[in-house]
Motif scaffolding. Structure first.
Motif, PDB file in Angstrom:
ATOM      1  N   ALA A  12       0.829  -1.206   0.000  1.00  0.00           N
ATOM      2  CA  ALA A  12       0.000   0.000   0.000  1.00  0.00           C
ATOM      3  C   ALA A  12       0.861   1.253   0.000  1.00  0.00           C
ATOM      4  O   ALA A  12       1.911   1.305   0.647  1.00  0.00           O
ATOM      5  N   GLN A  13       0.405   2.276  -0.724  1.00  0.00           N
ATOM      6  CA  GLN A  13       1.107   3.551  -0.768  1.00  0.00           C
ATOM      7  C   GLN A  13       0.882   4.351   0.513  1.00  0.00           C
ATOM      8  O   GLN A  13       1.688   5.190   0.871  1.00  0.00           O
ATOM      9  N   GLU A  18       0.345   2.938  14.563  1.00  0.00           N
ATOM     10  CA  GLU A  18       0.243   3.455  15.940  1.00  0.00           C
ATOM     11  C   GLU A  18       1.193   2.652  16.830  1.00  0.00           C
ATOM     12  O   GLU A  18       1.103   1.437  16.905  1.00  0.00           O
ATOM     13  N   TYR A  19       2.114   3.370  17.470  1.00  0.00           N
ATOM     14  CA  TYR A  19       3.068   2.748  18.384  1.00  0.00           C
ATOM     15  C   TYR A  19       2.728   3.135  19.817  1.00  0.00           C
ATOM     16  O   TYR A  19       2.367   4.285  20.097  1.00  0.00           O
ATOM     17  N   GLU A  20       2.878   2.193  20.719  1.00  0.00           N
ATOM     18  CA  GLU A  20       2.863   2.508  22.146  1.00  0.00           C
ATOM     19  C   GLU A  20       4.301   2.813  22.535  1.00  0.00           C
ATOM     20  O   GLU A  20       5.222   2.105  22.121  1.00  0.00           O
ATOM     21  N   THR A  21       4.515   3.872  23.297  1.00  0.00           N
ATOM     22  CA  THR A  21       5.872   4.265  23.654  1.00  0.00           C
ATOM     23  C   THR A  21       6.021   4.430  25.164  1.00  0.00           C
ATOM     24  O   THR A  21       5.053   4.686  25.879  1.00  0.00           O
ATOM     25  N   CYS A  58       2.432   8.390   9.901  1.00  0.00           N
ATOM     26  CA  CYS A  58       1.661   8.309   8.664  1.00  0.00           C
ATOM     27  C   CYS A  58       2.616   8.301   7.472  1.00  0.00           C
ATOM     28  O   CYS A  58       3.566   9.077   7.425  1.00  0.00           O
ATOM     29  N   ILE A  59       2.342   7.417   6.523  1.00  0.00           N
ATOM     30  CA  ILE A  59       3.196   7.255   5.357  1.00  0.00           C
ATOM     31  C   ILE A  59       2.344   7.426   4.107  1.00  0.00           C
ATOM     32  O   ILE A  59       1.280   6.801   3.970  1.00  0.00           O
ATOM     33  N   ASP A  60       2.792   8.287   3.199  1.00  0.00           N
ATOM     34  CA  ASP A  60       2.103   8.487   1.929  1.00  0.00           C
ATOM     35  C   ASP A  60       3.167   8.549   0.839  1.00  0.00           C
ATOM     36  O   ASP A  60       3.800   9.587   0.640  1.00  0.00           O
ATOM     37  N   GLY A  61       3.380   7.434   0.160  1.00  0.00           N
ATOM     38  CA  GLY A  61       4.438   7.371  -0.846  1.00  0.00           C
ATOM     39  C   GLY A  61       5.795   7.589  -0.199  1.00  0.00           C
ATOM     40  O   GLY A  61       6.171   6.901   0.736  1.00  0.00           O
ATOM     41  N   GLY A  62       6.512   8.606  -0.660  1.00  0.00           N
ATOM     42  CA  GLY A  62       7.839   8.897  -0.127  1.00  0.00           C
ATOM     43  C   GLY A  62       7.836   9.805   1.077  1.00  0.00           C
ATOM     44  O   GLY A  62       8.891  10.096   1.642  1.00  0.00           O
ATOM     45  N   GLN A  63       6.651  10.267   1.502  1.00  0.00           N
ATOM     46  CA  GLN A  63       6.569  11.186   2.641  1.00  0.00           C
ATOM     47  C   GLN A  63       6.171  10.436   3.917  1.00  0.00           C
ATOM     48  O   GLN A  63       5.286   9.583   3.892  1.00  0.00           O
ATOM     49  N   MET A 194      -4.250   0.669   6.440  1.00  0.00           N
ATOM     50  CA  MET A 194      -3.794   0.928   5.078  1.00  0.00           C
ATOM     51  C   MET A 194      -4.374   2.222   4.524  1.00  0.00           C
ATOM     52  O   MET A 194      -4.847   2.292   3.392  1.00  0.00           O
ATOM     53  N   SER A 195      -4.365   3.276   5.331  1.00  0.00           N
ATOM     54  CA  SER A 195      -4.873   4.571   4.875  1.00  0.00           C
ATOM     55  C   SER A 195      -4.286   5.670   5.752  1.00  0.00           C
ATOM     56  O   SER A 195      -3.714   5.405   6.813  1.00  0.00           O
TER      57      SER A 195
END
Length: 229
Positions: A12-13, A18-21, A58-63, A194-195
């Motif tokens: 998925a692009q 979500e991480y627990e820290t 959050c990941i969107d392509g290369g960002q 996946m969004s």
């Protein structure tokens, strides 16, 4: 039925993780950049050792964009004779944004200190980790492989079944980091979707400088505070 036992790859692009820290209480380097006297730093680490927070990436392509998020429930601690909700510590970080763009090789962190906004701009550079292919474990149903930093002080677990170079640290290991034991914090992925629910953009609005210059500025500020100037 055979396919159900085979880990599947995600291409998925867009992804939201979500991480627990929590603070890495076992690290001798935890909170060293806070500028606190050593005795006070250790007392604070002890007080918040069991406090949980969250980190949304959050990941969107290369960002890639990362932000802290406070826990919903109160987490009371005692520090310097006062009982307070530990979520107050996280509130100071909620405006901070960590952003990097793998296409432009640019990293920008927006940091708010005492109400003033800073933009820390540097070329994107991966931290160096040695992959240990025989060290594996399952996280959220994904087979993960261990990697250790050159100095041996940081450990990550990443999965190549999600071939996205992203995580709480940029390591360029060919997969998504689902767990990380870093010098200050420990991150454990708890959910992946996946969004992304908003447009990812490079942060703006703040005094621009390199991360190195910012750390030097904060060091001088802490020294001035100690001297009562």
């Amino acid at each position: 039925m055979l396919f159900a036992a085979i880990p599947f790859a995600v291409n998925a692009q867009q992804l939201t993780v979500e991480y627990e820290t929590r603070v890495n209480a076992n690290s001798p380097d935890a909170m060293k950049e806070s500028g606190l006297p050593d005795e006070m730093r250790k007392a604070l680490i002890s007080a918040v050792a069991d406090v949980k927070a969250y980190y949304i990436m959050c990941i969107d392509g290369g960002q890639v964009e990362g932000r802290a998020q406070a826990a919903k429930e109160k987490q009371m601690i005692t520090f310097m004779g006062q009982t307070i909700d530990a979520n107050e510590f996280v509130k100071n970080q909620l405006e901070n944004i960590i952003y990097f763009n793998k296409d432009t090789k640019r990293q920008v962190s927006k940091v708010v200190v005492m109400g003033k906004h800073y933009l820390l701009v540097d070329p994107l550079k991966a931290d160096t980790f040695d992959v240990q292919p025989n060290e594996k474990k399952d996280i959220l149903g994904y087979e993960c492989v261990k990697a250790v930093s050159k100095d041996g002080k940081q450990v990550i677990w990443f999965t190549k079944h999600i071939p996205v170079d992203a995580g709480p640290v940029y390591a360029n290991v060919g997969g998504l980091i689902l767990e990380a034991e870093l010098k200050d914090q420990i991150f454990v992925a708890k959910n992946i979707s996946m969004s992304v629910d908003h447009a990812i953009k490079e942060p703006t609005g703040g005094e621009e400088m390199t991360e190195k210059a910012f750390k030097e500025k904060m060091k001088k500020y802490v020294e001035m505070m100690r001297r009562g100037q």
